[in-house]
Design a protein around this motif. Structure first.
Motif, mmCIF file in Angstrom:
data_model
loop_
_atom_site.group_PDB
_atom_site.id
_atom_site.type_symbol
_atom_site.label_atom_id
_atom_site.label_comp_id
_atom_site.label_asym_id
_atom_site.label_seq_id
_atom_site.Cartn_x
_atom_site.Cartn_y
_atom_site.Cartn_z
ATOM 1 N N PHE A 1 37.107 39.965 34.595
ATOM 2 C CA PHE A 1 38.043 39.033 35.224
ATOM 3 C C PHE A 1 38.799 38.178 34.193
ATOM 4 N N ASP A 2 38.539 38.370 32.899
ATOM 5 C CA ASP A 2 38.981 37.429 31.860
ATOM 6 C C ASP A 2 40.477 37.123 31.875
ATOM 7 N N SER A 3 41.313 38.116 32.095
ATOM 8 C CA SER A 3 42.757 37.862 31.969
ATOM 9 C C SER A 3 43.516 38.063 33.280
ATOM 10 N N CYS A 4 42.849 37.790 34.413
ATOM 11 C CA CYS A 4 43.548 37.921 35.702
ATOM 12 C C CYS A 4 43.439 36.630 36.497
ATOM 13 N N ASP A 5 44.390 36.448 37.429
ATOM 14 C CA ASP A 5 44.292 35.310 38.359
ATOM 15 C C ASP A 5 44.395 35.763 39.814
ATOM 16 N N THR A 6 44.604 37.060 40.022
ATOM 17 C CA THR A 6 44.746 37.622 41.370
ATOM 18 C C THR A 6 44.161 39.036 41.375
ATOM 19 N N LEU A 7 43.520 39.420 42.474
ATOM 20 C CA LEU A 7 42.984 40.781 42.598
ATOM 21 C C LEU A 7 43.794 41.575 43.619
ATOM 22 N N MET A 8 43.849 42.877 43.418
ATOM 23 C CA MET A 8 44.490 43.754 44.397
ATOM 24 C C MET A 8 43.510 44.844 44.814
ATOM 25 N N PHE A 9 43.399 45.028 46.131
ATOM 26 C CA PHE A 9 42.548 46.076 46.699
ATOM 27 C C PHE A 9 43.398 46.961 47.610
ATOM 28 N N THR A 10 43.192 48.269 47.522
ATOM 29 C CA THR A 10 43.928 49.184 48.400
ATOM 30 C C THR A 10 42.993 49.960 49.323
ATOM 31 N N SER A 11 41.718 49.604 49.336
ATOM 32 C CA SER A 11 40.787 50.276 50.245
ATOM 33 C C SER A 11 39.615 49.357 50.568
ATOM 34 N N LYS A 12 39.062 49.589 51.727
ATOM 35 C CA LYS A 12 37.855 48.880 52.166
ATOM 36 C C LYS A 12 36.706 49.148 51.197
ATOM 37 N N GLN A 13 36.596 50.398 50.744
ATOM 38 C CA GLN A 13 35.505 50.774 49.849
ATOM 39 C C GLN A 13 35.574 50.023 48.525
ATOM 40 N N ALA A 14 36.782 49.766 48.030
ATOM 41 C CA ALA A 14 36.930 49.025 46.768
ATOM 42 C C ALA A 14 36.365 47.612 46.907
ATOM 43 N N VAL A 15 36.580 47.002 48.067
ATOM 44 C CA VAL A 15 36.070 45.645 48.317
ATOM 45 C C VAL A 15 34.540 45.660 48.355
ATOM 46 N N VAL A 16 33.977 46.617 49.088
ATOM 47 C CA VAL A 16 32.518 46.738 49.188
ATOM 48 C C VAL A 16 31.913 46.980 47.804
ATOM 49 N N THR A 17 32.546 47.849 47.020
ATOM 50 C CA THR A 17 32.042 48.151 45.678
ATOM 51 C C THR A 17 32.101 46.916 44.782
ATOM 52 N N ALA A 18 33.235 46.206 44.810
ATOM 53 C CA ALA A 18 33.371 44.986 44.000
ATOM 54 C C ALA A 18 32.288 43.981 44.357
ATOM 55 N N ASP A 19 32.002 43.848 45.640
ATOM 56 C CA ASP A 19 30.987 42.893 46.093
ATOM 57 C C ASP A 19 29.600 43.281 45.598
ATOM 58 N N ASN A 20 29.353 44.579 45.506
ATOM 59 C CA ASN A 20 28.061 45.050 44.998
ATOM 60 C C ASN A 20 27.933 44.859 43.490
ATOM 61 N N VAL A 21 29.066 44.938 42.787
ATOM 62 C CA VAL A 21 29.039 44.852 41.317
ATOM 63 C C VAL A 21 29.012 43.398 40.836
ATOM 64 N N ASP A 22 29.879 42.540 41.427
ATOM 65 C CA ASP A 22 29.977 41.151 40.962
ATOM 66 C C ASP A 22 30.562 40.269 42.068
ATOM 67 N N LYS A 23 29.758 39.360 42.592
ATOM 68 C CA LYS A 23 30.189 38.486 43.695
ATOM 69 C C LYS A 23 31.315 37.529 43.292
ATOM 70 N N LYS A 24 31.583 37.400 41.986
ATOM 71 C CA LYS A 24 32.613 36.451 41.544
ATOM 72 C C LYS A 24 34.019 36.868 41.950
ATOM 73 N N TRP A 25 34.193 38.088 42.468
ATOM 74 C CA TRP A 25 35.523 38.490 42.924
ATOM 75 C C TRP A 25 36.045 37.534 43.994
ATOM 76 N N LYS A 26 35.143 36.885 44.735
ATOM 77 C CA LYS A 26 35.541 35.980 45.812
ATOM 78 C C LYS A 26 36.234 34.722 45.296
ATOM 79 N N ASN A 27 36.129 34.458 43.992
ATOM 80 C CA ASN A 27 36.774 33.280 43.406
ATOM 81 C C ASN A 27 38.264 33.483 43.186
ATOM 82 N N TYR A 28 38.768 34.699 43.435
ATOM 83 C CA TYR A 28 40.162 35.025 43.141
ATOM 84 C C TYR A 28 40.924 35.369 44.430
ATOM 85 N N PRO A 29 42.162 34.875 44.551
ATOM 86 C CA PRO A 29 42.967 35.262 45.710
ATOM 87 C C PRO A 29 43.267 36.760 45.654
ATOM 88 N N CYS A 30 43.405 37.371 46.814
ATOM 89 C CA CYS A 30 43.522 38.833 46.879
ATOM 90 C C CYS A 30 44.793 39.305 47.579
#
Length: 213
Positions: free
Chosen positions: A35-64
């Motif tokens: 996450f070091d050099s981003c301020d916004t996340l982009m997801f194009t699938s439900k599975q990407a969101v589920v995977t991100a949540d399993n890998v690192d819960k800090k994704w929720k700190n960023y607008p999507c």
């Protein structure tokens, strides 16, 4: 009145009134997210969101930026914030929207290994450096020839991957009718396939369309 044709749904989650024939399986390929050099996340699938949540819960700190209704719903269900949700996802249109609304943001696209449109290359032409990280990949589930859908079946394809995996397992039967979730999926069908496109890019809309045939 003719009998209702068998409806096969090729997405991973079973739905009522359909025969479940899932074509793809998911594998996580990242053990961390940068996450070091981003301020916004982009997801194009439900599975990407589920995977991100399993890998690192800090994704929720960023607008999507959420592409697709199911993606938006998944982000919000897991506690994330959606700041932009386009009506549809067709690569070039989406990229133009990002150029218009988010040219000053540092976007990290958390994506599958294979994508149907190279957003990064398109955005680069406009001077936007989209960062990407591959966090999961899809693989085909194998079936025997005995599990091939019956003649005159209606087959719901929810992504280009489901078409690719179906054609790896089975020969296309000219009696089939395909219901596809959107234009990006349609172009991957066999040339001679009979098909219709769902009214909205949702599985529920695909099922309603299939029932109306």
């Amino acid at each position: 009145m003719s009998a209702q044709k068998e409806i096969y749904l090729l997405s991973p989650t079973p739905r009522t009134d359909t025969i479940s024939l899932p074509m793809i399986q998911f594998s996580t390929v990242a053990d961390s997210i940068d996450f070091d050099s981003c301020d916004t996340l982009m997801f194009t699938s439900k599975q990407a969101v589920v995977t991100a949540d399993n890998v690192d819960k800090k994704w929720k700190n960023y607008p999507c930026i959420a592409i697709g209704a199911a993606t938006k719903k998944q982000i919000e269900a897991l506690g994330g914030e959606v700041i932009y949700h386009p009506d549809s996802y067709y690569g070039e249109t989406l990229s133009q929207d990002i150029i218009r609304h988010f040219s000053q943001r540092k976007i990290l696209y958390l994506r599958p290994r294979e994508v149907s449109f190279d957003s990064k290359a398109f955005l680069k032409k406009a001077g936007i450096d989209l960062q990407e990280q591959i966090i999961y990949e899809t693989g085909c589930i194998s079936y025997s020839s005995k599990e091939k859908p019956v003649q005159n079946a209606i087959i719901i394809f929810t992504s280009p991957s489901t078409i690719h995996c179906f054609m790896k397992n089975f020969d296309w039967d000219e009696s089939y009718t395909a219901v596809v979730i959107g234009r990006a999926t349609k172009v991957h069908l066999p040339e001679d396939a009979n098909y219709v496109v769902a009214e909205e890019p949702l599985i529920s809309s695909c099922i309603e369309k299939a029932k109306s045939l």
